[in-house]
Write a protein that holds these residues in place. Sequence first.
Motif, PDB file in Angstrom:
ATOM      1  N   LEU A   1      -6.443   2.946  -4.870  1.00 29.62           N
ATOM      2  CA  LEU A   1      -7.118   2.550  -3.628  1.00 29.62           C
ATOM      3  C   LEU A   1      -6.823   3.541  -2.514  1.00 29.62           C
ATOM      4  N   ASP A   2      -7.891   4.015  -1.902  1.00 27.02           N
ATOM      5  CA  ASP A   2      -7.765   4.795  -0.674  1.00 27.02           C
ATOM      6  C   ASP A   2      -7.995   3.814   0.473  1.00 27.02           C
ATOM      7  N   VAL A   3      -6.969   3.568   1.264  1.00 28.30           N
ATOM      8  CA  VAL A   3      -7.077   2.514   2.291  1.00 28.30           C
ATOM      9  C   VAL A   3      -8.123   2.839   3.356  1.00 28.30           C
ATOM     10  N   ARG A   4      -8.556   4.095   3.419  1.00 29.45           N
ATOM     11  CA  ARG A   4      -9.567   4.470   4.420  1.00 29.45           C
ATOM     12  C   ARG A   4     -10.931   3.879   4.098  1.00 29.45           C
TER      13      ARG A   4
ATOM     14  N   MET B   1      13.990   9.600  10.938  1.00 32.32           N
ATOM     15  CA  MET B   1      13.912  10.584   9.852  1.00 32.32           C
ATOM     16  C   MET B   1      14.378  10.022   8.498  1.00 32.32           C
ATOM     17  N   ALA B   2      13.484  10.021   7.552  1.00 33.13           N
ATOM     18  CA  ALA B   2      13.808   9.509   6.218  1.00 33.13           C
ATOM     19  C   ALA B   2      13.301  10.491   5.175  1.00 33.13           C
ATOM     20  N   GLU B   3      14.142  10.766   4.204  1.00 33.41           N
ATOM     21  CA  GLU B   3      13.761  11.761   3.187  1.00 33.41           C
ATOM     22  C   GLU B   3      12.889  11.130   2.104  1.00 33.41           C
ATOM     23  N   THR B   4      11.619  11.490   2.144  1.00 30.75           N
ATOM     24  CA  THR B   4      10.626  11.061   1.150  1.00 30.75           C
ATOM     25  C   THR B   4       9.706  12.274   0.944  1.00 30.75           C
ATOM     26  N   GLU B   5       8.479  12.033   0.511  1.00 29.69           N
ATOM     27  CA  GLU B   5       7.521  13.150   0.416  1.00 29.69           C
ATOM     28  C   GLU B   5       6.810  13.388   1.751  1.00 29.69           C
TER      29      GLU B   5
ATOM     30  N   ASN C   1       2.030  -2.988   4.768  1.00 29.24           N
ATOM     31  CA  ASN C   1       1.111  -1.915   5.186  1.00 29.24           C
ATOM     32  C   ASN C   1       1.922  -0.639   5.365  1.00 29.24           C
ATOM     33  N   ASN C   2       2.087   0.059   4.248  1.00 35.21           N
ATOM     34  CA  ASN C   2       2.989   1.216   4.244  1.00 35.21           C
ATOM     35  C   ASN C   2       2.255   2.554   4.142  1.00 35.21           C
ATOM     36  N   ALA C   3       1.066   2.555   3.514  1.00 34.16           N
ATOM     37  CA  ALA C   3       0.340   3.816   3.310  1.00 34.16           C
ATOM     38  C   ALA C   3       0.147   4.525   4.648  1.00 34.16           C
TER      39      ALA C   3
ATOM     40  N   THR D   1       0.858  -1.191   0.000  1.00 34.30           N
ATOM     41  CA  THR D   1       0.000   0.000   0.000  1.00 34.30           C
ATOM     42  C   THR D   1       0.897   1.245   0.000  1.00 34.30           C
ATOM     43  N   GLY D   2       0.424   2.294  -0.664  1.00 38.01           N
ATOM     44  CA  GLY D   2       1.229   3.519  -0.741  1.00 38.01           C
ATOM     45  C   GLY D   2       2.487   3.294  -1.569  1.00 38.01           C
ATOM     46  N   ALA D   3       2.286   2.692  -2.749  1.00 37.81           N
ATOM     47  CA  ALA D   3       3.433   2.365  -3.611  1.00 37.81           C
ATOM     48  C   ALA D   3       3.747   3.496  -4.586  1.00 37.81           C
ATOM     49  N   THR D   4       3.123   4.645  -4.420  1.00 36.84           N
ATOM     50  CA  THR D   4       3.296   5.747  -5.368  1.00 36.84           C
ATOM     51  C   THR D   4       4.431   6.695  -4.975  1.00 36.84           C
ATOM     52  N   SER D   5       5.069   6.431  -3.852  1.00 37.96           N
ATOM     53  CA  SER D   5       6.075   7.382  -3.354  1.00 37.96           C
ATOM     54  C   SER D   5       6.929   6.699  -2.280  1.00 37.96           C
ATOM     55  N   GLY D   6       8.023   7.346  -1.920  1.00 39.13           N
ATOM     56  CA  GLY D   6       8.787   6.997  -0.734  1.00 39.13           C
ATOM     57  C   GLY D   6       9.092   5.522  -0.536  1.00 39.13           C
ATOM     58  N   PHE D   7       8.864   5.041   0.687  1.00 33.10           N
ATOM     59  CA  PHE D   7       9.206   3.656   1.044  1.00 33.10           C
ATOM     60  C   PHE D   7       8.480   2.648   0.155  1.00 33.10           C
ATOM     61  N   GLY D   8       7.196   2.922  -0.110  1.00 31.18           N
ATOM     62  CA  GLY D   8       6.382   1.962  -0.866  1.00 31.18           C
ATOM     63  C   GLY D   8       6.915   1.770  -2.277  1.00 31.18           C
TER      64      GLY D   8
ATOM     65  N   GLY E   1      -2.364   2.770  -4.272  1.00 33.77           N
ATOM     66  CA  GLY E   1      -2.179   4.150  -3.842  1.00 33.77           C
ATOM     67  C   GLY E   1      -3.323   4.957  -4.431  1.00 33.77           C
ATOM     68  N   ARG E   2      -3.438   6.221  -4.050  1.00 31.35           N
ATOM     69  CA  ARG E   2      -4.558   7.005  -4.576  1.00 31.35           C
ATOM     70  C   ARG E   2      -4.225   7.645  -5.914  1.00 31.35           C
ATOM     71  N   ARG E   3      -2.945   7.903  -6.191  1.00 28.83           N
ATOM     72  CA  ARG E   3      -2.586   8.652  -7.402  1.00 28.83           C
ATOM     73  C   ARG E   3      -2.393   7.725  -8.607  1.00 28.83           C
ATOM     74  N   ALA E   4      -3.404   7.738  -9.494  1.00 26.32           N
ATOM     75  CA  ALA E   4      -3.408   6.820 -10.640  1.00 26.32           C
ATOM     76  C   ALA E   4      -2.191   7.006 -11.542  1.00 26.32           C
TER      77      ALA E   4
ATOM     78  N   SER F   1      -0.871   7.283  16.599  1.00 19.73           N
ATOM     79  CA  SER F   1      -1.341   6.319  15.588  1.00 19.73           C
ATOM     80  C   SER F   1      -0.273   5.260  15.333  1.00 19.73           C
ATOM     81  N   LYS F   2       0.993   5.649  15.441  1.00 18.44           N
ATOM     82  CA  LYS F   2       2.069   4.680  15.213  1.00 18.44           C
ATOM     83  C   LYS F   2       2.283   3.785  16.441  1.00 18.44           C
ATOM     84  N   ALA F   3       1.905   4.275  17.616  1.00 20.46           N
ATOM     85  CA  ALA F   3       1.897   3.403  18.802  1.00 20.46           C
ATOM     86  C   ALA F   3       0.851   2.312  18.614  1.00 20.46           C
TER      87      ALA F   3
ATOM     88  N   VAL G   1      -1.245  13.193  17.473  1.00 24.84           N
ATOM     89  CA  VAL G   1      -2.001  12.049  16.947  1.00 24.84           C
ATOM     90  C   VAL G   1      -1.139  11.175  16.029  1.00 24.84           C
ATOM     91  N   TYR G   2      -0.190  11.772  15.322  1.00 23.08           N
ATOM     92  CA  TYR G   2       0.660  10.946  14.441  1.00 23.08           C
ATOM     93  C   TYR G   2       1.384   9.876  15.259  1.00 23.08           C
ATOM     94  N   GLY G   3       2.105  10.319  16.305  1.00 23.33           N
ATOM     95  CA  GLY G   3       2.843   9.360  17.135  1.00 23.33           C
ATOM     96  C   GLY G   3       1.914   8.336  17.773  1.00 23.33           C
TER      97      GLY G   3
HETATM   98  N1  LIG Z   1       9.598   9.418   6.015  1.00 22.91           N
HETATM   99  C1  LIG Z   1       9.715   9.244   7.301  1.00 22.91           C
HETATM  100  O1  LIG Z   1      10.484   9.948   7.991  1.00 22.91           O
HETATM  101  C2  LIG Z   1       8.957   8.147   7.982  1.00 22.91           C
HETATM  102  C3  LIG Z   1       7.796   7.607   7.478  1.00 22.91           C
HETATM  103  N2  LIG Z   1       7.125   6.614   8.158  1.00 22.91           N
HETATM  104  C4  LIG Z   1       5.918   5.981   7.652  1.00 22.91           C
HETATM  105  O2  LIG Z   1       6.243   5.288   6.462  1.00 22.91           O
HETATM  106  C5  LIG Z   1       5.100   5.205   5.606  1.00 22.91           C
HETATM  107  C6  LIG Z   1       5.473   5.694   4.225  1.00 22.91           C
HETATM  108  O3  LIG Z   1       5.849   7.059   4.312  1.00 22.91           O
HETATM  109  P1  LIG Z   1       6.862   7.753   3.310  1.00 22.91           P
HETATM  110  O4  LIG Z   1       7.229   6.843   2.225  1.00 22.91           O
HETATM  111  O5  LIG Z   1       7.913   8.369   4.126  1.00 22.91           O
HETATM  112  O6  LIG Z   1       5.922   8.970   2.809  1.00 22.91           O
HETATM  113  P2  LIG Z   1       5.407   9.391   1.350  1.00 22.91           P
HETATM  114  O7  LIG Z   1       4.548  10.576   1.587  1.00 22.91           O
HETATM  115  O8  LIG Z   1       6.543   9.503   0.414  1.00 22.91           O
HETATM  116  O9  LIG Z   1       4.501   8.145   0.924  1.00 22.91           O
HETATM  117  C7  LIG Z   1       3.286   7.886   1.542  1.00 22.91           C
HETATM  118  C8  LIG Z   1       2.486   6.889   0.716  1.00 22.91           C
HETATM  119  O10 LIG Z   1       1.249   6.639   1.395  1.00 22.91           O
HETATM  120  C9  LIG Z   1       0.203   6.738   0.458  1.00 22.91           C
HETATM  121  N3  LIG Z   1      -1.049   7.131   1.111  1.00 22.91           N
HETATM  122  C10 LIG Z   1      -1.261   8.177   1.949  1.00 22.91           C
HETATM  123  N4  LIG Z   1      -2.566   8.224   2.293  1.00 22.91           N
HETATM  124  C11 LIG Z   1      -3.171   7.183   1.662  1.00 22.91           C
HETATM  125  C12 LIG Z   1      -4.498   6.695   1.621  1.00 22.91           C
HETATM  126  N5  LIG Z   1      -5.501   7.287   2.295  1.00 22.91           N
HETATM  127  N6  LIG Z   1      -4.774   5.597   0.872  1.00 22.91           N
HETATM  128  C13 LIG Z   1      -3.788   4.992   0.198  1.00 22.91           C
HETATM  129  N7  LIG Z   1      -2.509   5.397   0.186  1.00 22.91           N
HETATM  130  C14 LIG Z   1      -2.216   6.486   0.910  1.00 22.91           C
HETATM  131  C15 LIG Z   1       0.672   7.761  -0.571  1.00 22.91           C
HETATM  132  O11 LIG Z   1       0.074   7.489  -1.812  1.00 22.91           O
HETATM  133  P3  LIG Z   1      -1.080   8.382  -2.494  1.00 22.91           P
HETATM  134  O12 LIG Z   1      -0.886   9.796  -2.046  1.00 22.91           O
HETATM  135  O13 LIG Z   1      -0.881   8.168  -3.952  1.00 22.91           O
HETATM  136  O14 LIG Z   1      -2.332   7.762  -1.994  1.00 22.91           O
HETATM  137  C16 LIG Z   1       2.156   7.429  -0.655  1.00 22.91           C
HETATM  138  O15 LIG Z   1       2.381   6.435  -1.609  1.00 22.91           O
HETATM  139  C17 LIG Z   1       4.009   6.016   6.302  1.00 22.91           C
HETATM  140  O16 LIG Z   1       3.179   5.115   7.006  1.00 22.91           O
HETATM  141  C18 LIG Z   1       4.781   6.911   7.274  1.00 22.91           C
HETATM  142  O17 LIG Z   1       4.006   7.269   8.383  1.00 22.91           O
HETATM  143  C19 LIG Z   1       7.608   6.136   9.344  1.00 22.91           C
HETATM  144  C20 LIG Z   1       8.734   6.651   9.884  1.00 22.91           C
HETATM  145  C21 LIG Z   1       9.520   7.658   9.235  1.00 22.91           C
END
Ligand SMILES: NC(=O)C1=CN([C@@H]2O[C@H](COP(=O)(O)OP(=O)(O)OC[C@H]3O[C@@H](n4cnc5c(N)ncnc54)[C@H](OP(=O)(O)O)[C@@H]3O)[C@@H](O)[C@H]2O)C=CC1
Length: 252
Positions: free
Chosen positions: A57-60, A184-188, A84-86, A8-15, A33-36, A155-157, A151-153
């Motif tokens: 897919l919006d995981v919500r 801290m990881a550099e993504t979006e 489960n990355n989104a 999940t969340g394969a459109t950016s960052g870790f995913g 991910g949400r962004r087609a 939610s991760k707890a 709330v972010y922290g």
């Molecule tokens: N970067 C960091 O410093 C850290 C990040 N994390 C966690 O790692 C995970 C990935 O984050 P990261 O890669 O950094 O951030 P990015 O913002 O780069 O990526 C987040 C991803 O989550 C997806 N996403 C967000 N909301 C939704 C939704 N409602 N439904 C489906 N997909 C969704 C986005 O896709 P789209 O917008 O296309 O839906 C995107 O692909 C997150 O859970 C974040 O909390 C944890 C620790 C450190």
Amino acid sequence: MSDIVLITGATSGFGRAAARRFAEAGWSLILTGRRAERLEDIEKELSGKVPVHTAVLDVRDAEAVKEVVAALPEGFRAVKALINNAGLALAPEPAPKADLADWHTMIDTNITGLVNVTHALLPTLIETGAGASIVNLGSVAGQWPYPGSHVYGASKAFVQQFTYNLRCDLQGTGVRVTDIAPGMAETEFTLVRTGGDQAASDKLYGDTTPLEAEDIAELIFYTVSLPAHVNVNRLEVMPTRQAWSAFAVDRD
Ligand SMILES: NC(=O)C1=CN([C@@H]2O[C@H](COP(=O)(O)OP(=O)(O)OC[C@H]3O[C@@H](n4cnc5c(N)ncnc54)[C@H](OP(=O)(O)O)[C@@H]3O)[C@@H](O)[C@H]2O)C=CC1
Ligand SMILES: O=CCS(=O)(=O)O
């Protein structure tokens, strides 16, 4: 047949980095991910190497999650690993200044979304059995408090405790469950957290050496690739140049 991973969340960052890492190892990919457009890009990039199925897919949305899982095409059904990355952080300001709507969005995405996808895929993962994995993206924020994490922290707890509790309930099924908790990881991530403030993002990651998306992708892949009898419960990882801060004291 190759192993199958759903990210999940394969459109950016870790995913997205994880999609590339699993593709390198020959896994079939289900990418959501949400962004087609972003999904189309990553499908174009990787479908020459491995089978790729994408779903907007919006995981919500619990119903949409169920539909995507039910509609998985032949060749993508026997999922072996769920990543489960989104997730996201919003409202970097202190709690009294944060919008309630942002709090709800974090809860809906990081908690409800993760639970929706897990619930929908549990039967499949249990059927896969030994060697199957669920990897949940937690955060150092789930363990360590800091201003603006509210709330972010929290939610991760939840992600950490849900991971541990799932482990208890899945004992005997062969399905492994892991909480990967990055610092801290550099993504979006910061761009999203600050509502698109590129300067704030550049400042946070500048003049230091943050984790890269590929670092976390490697850890995700490592966790999933360990022998079937090995379960990593939690992996907390920070950049070498990041550590904890002192307690804060309010003084006259
Ligand atoms: N970067 C960091 O410093 C850290 C990040 N994390 C966690 O790692 C995970 C990935 O984050 P990261 O890669 O950094 O951030 P990015 O913002 O780069 O990526 C987040 C991803 O989550 C997806 N996403 C967000 N909301 C939704 C939704 N409602 N439904 C489906 N997909 C969704 C986005 O896709 P789209 O917008 O296309 O839906 C995107 O692909 C997150 O859970 C974040 O909390 C944890 C620790 C450190
Ligand atoms: O989860 C992200 C890492 S941090 O911003 O909370 O340190």
